[in-house]
Design a protein around this motif. Sequence first.
Motif, PDB file in Angstrom:
ATOM      1  N   PHE A   1       9.472  -4.961  20.501  1.00 25.35           N
ATOM      2  CA  PHE A   1       9.411  -6.372  20.306  1.00 25.35           C
ATOM      3  C   PHE A   1       8.654  -6.815  18.937  1.00 25.35           C
ATOM      4  O   PHE A   1       8.939  -7.892  18.602  1.00 25.35           O
ATOM      5  N   THR A   2       7.670  -6.161  18.582  1.00 27.44           N
ATOM      6  CA  THR A   2       6.836  -6.285  17.452  1.00 27.44           C
ATOM      7  C   THR A   2       7.894  -6.133  16.188  1.00 27.44           C
ATOM      8  O   THR A   2       8.059  -7.111  15.233  1.00 27.44           O
ATOM      9  N   GLY A   3       8.442  -5.071  16.307  1.00 22.30           N
ATOM     10  CA  GLY A   3       9.764  -4.865  15.269  1.00 22.30           C
ATOM     11  C   GLY A   3      10.567  -5.880  15.301  1.00 22.30           C
ATOM     12  O   GLY A   3      10.967  -6.251  14.060  1.00 22.30           O
ATOM     13  N   ILE A   4      11.107  -6.273  16.284  1.00 18.64           N
ATOM     14  CA  ILE A   4      12.299  -7.571  16.221  1.00 18.64           C
ATOM     15  C   ILE A   4      11.742  -8.881  15.752  1.00 18.64           C
ATOM     16  O   ILE A   4      12.179  -9.411  14.912  1.00 18.64           O
TER      17      ILE A   4
ATOM     18  N   VAL B   1       1.364 -11.449  12.606  1.00 19.08           N
ATOM     19  CA  VAL B   1       1.717 -10.936  14.059  1.00 19.08           C
ATOM     20  C   VAL B   1       1.855  -9.507  14.195  1.00 19.08           C
ATOM     21  O   VAL B   1       1.090  -9.204  15.173  1.00 19.08           O
ATOM     22  N   GLN B   2       2.217  -8.780  13.286  1.00 14.50           N
ATOM     23  CA  GLN B   2       2.218  -7.521  13.296  1.00 14.50           C
ATOM     24  C   GLN B   2       0.849  -6.816  13.634  1.00 14.50           C
ATOM     25  O   GLN B   2       0.623  -6.099  14.376  1.00 14.50           O
ATOM     26  N   GLY B   3      -0.084  -7.449  12.883  1.00  8.63           N
ATOM     27  CA  GLY B   3      -1.588  -7.030  12.892  1.00  8.63           C
ATOM     28  C   GLY B   3      -2.175  -7.363  14.241  1.00  8.63           C
ATOM     29  O   GLY B   3      -2.854  -6.500  15.033  1.00  8.63           O
ATOM     30  N   THR B   4      -1.803  -8.479  14.787  1.00  6.72           N
ATOM     31  CA  THR B   4      -2.458  -9.034  16.137  1.00  6.72           C
ATOM     32  C   THR B   4      -1.970  -8.196  17.306  1.00  6.72           C
ATOM     33  O   THR B   4      -2.476  -7.777  17.973  1.00  6.72           O
ATOM     34  N   ILE B   5      -0.730  -8.021  17.283  1.00  3.25           N
ATOM     35  CA  ILE B   5      -0.045  -7.131  18.049  1.00  3.25           C
ATOM     36  C   ILE B   5      -0.745  -5.647  18.216  1.00  3.25           C
ATOM     37  O   ILE B   5      -0.851  -5.083  19.315  1.00  3.25           O
ATOM     38  N   ALA B   6      -0.753  -5.177  17.088  1.00  2.00           N
ATOM     39  CA  ALA B   6      -1.107  -3.876  17.195  1.00  2.00           C
ATOM     40  C   ALA B   6      -2.682  -3.761  17.497  1.00  2.00           C
ATOM     41  O   ALA B   6      -2.963  -2.785  18.196  1.00  2.00           O
ATOM     42  N   ALA B   7      -3.626  -4.703  17.178  1.00  2.00           N
ATOM     43  CA  ALA B   7      -4.833  -4.500  17.468  1.00  2.00           C
ATOM     44  C   ALA B   7      -5.078  -5.072  19.068  1.00  2.00           C
ATOM     45  O   ALA B   7      -5.959  -4.531  19.799  1.00  2.00           O
ATOM     46  N   ALA B   8      -4.106  -5.713  19.522  1.00  2.00           N
ATOM     47  CA  ALA B   8      -4.217  -6.069  20.778  1.00  2.00           C
ATOM     48  C   ALA B   8      -3.733  -4.796  21.944  1.00  2.00           C
ATOM     49  O   ALA B   8      -4.323  -4.459  22.715  1.00  2.00           O
ATOM     50  N   ALA B   9      -2.862  -4.052  21.348  1.00  2.00           N
ATOM     51  CA  ALA B   9      -2.601  -2.955  22.076  1.00  2.00           C
ATOM     52  C   ALA B   9      -3.602  -1.685  22.199  1.00  2.00           C
ATOM     53  O   ALA B   9      -3.819  -1.237  22.950  1.00  2.00           O
ATOM     54  N   VAL B  10      -4.392  -1.732  20.892  1.00  2.00           N
ATOM     55  CA  VAL B  10      -5.378  -0.729  20.954  1.00  2.00           C
ATOM     56  C   VAL B  10      -6.567  -1.132  21.730  1.00  2.00           C
ATOM     57  O   VAL B  10      -7.010  -0.252  22.477  1.00  2.00           O
TER      58      VAL B  10
END
Length: 55
Positions: free
Chosen positions: A3-6, A22-31
């Motif tokens: 969904f991040t890629g989309i 958005v990409q950075g925020t989602i990556a940080a939230a996942a970590v």
Amino acid sequence: MVFTGITVSVLAAPKPECAAIVQGTIAAAAVINEIVAGVIAKKGFEWAGELEYKK
């Protein structure tokens, strides 16, 4: 992360700066989720008496 890629591909053309945020925020939230969830799950198992420690 699909969904991040989309999301990034949809936002890349009209708002590239938002796509990067958005990409950075989602990556940080996942970590953060991976770190916090492991600790909380372990504590929950301890409180439930599901973990046995051998001394």
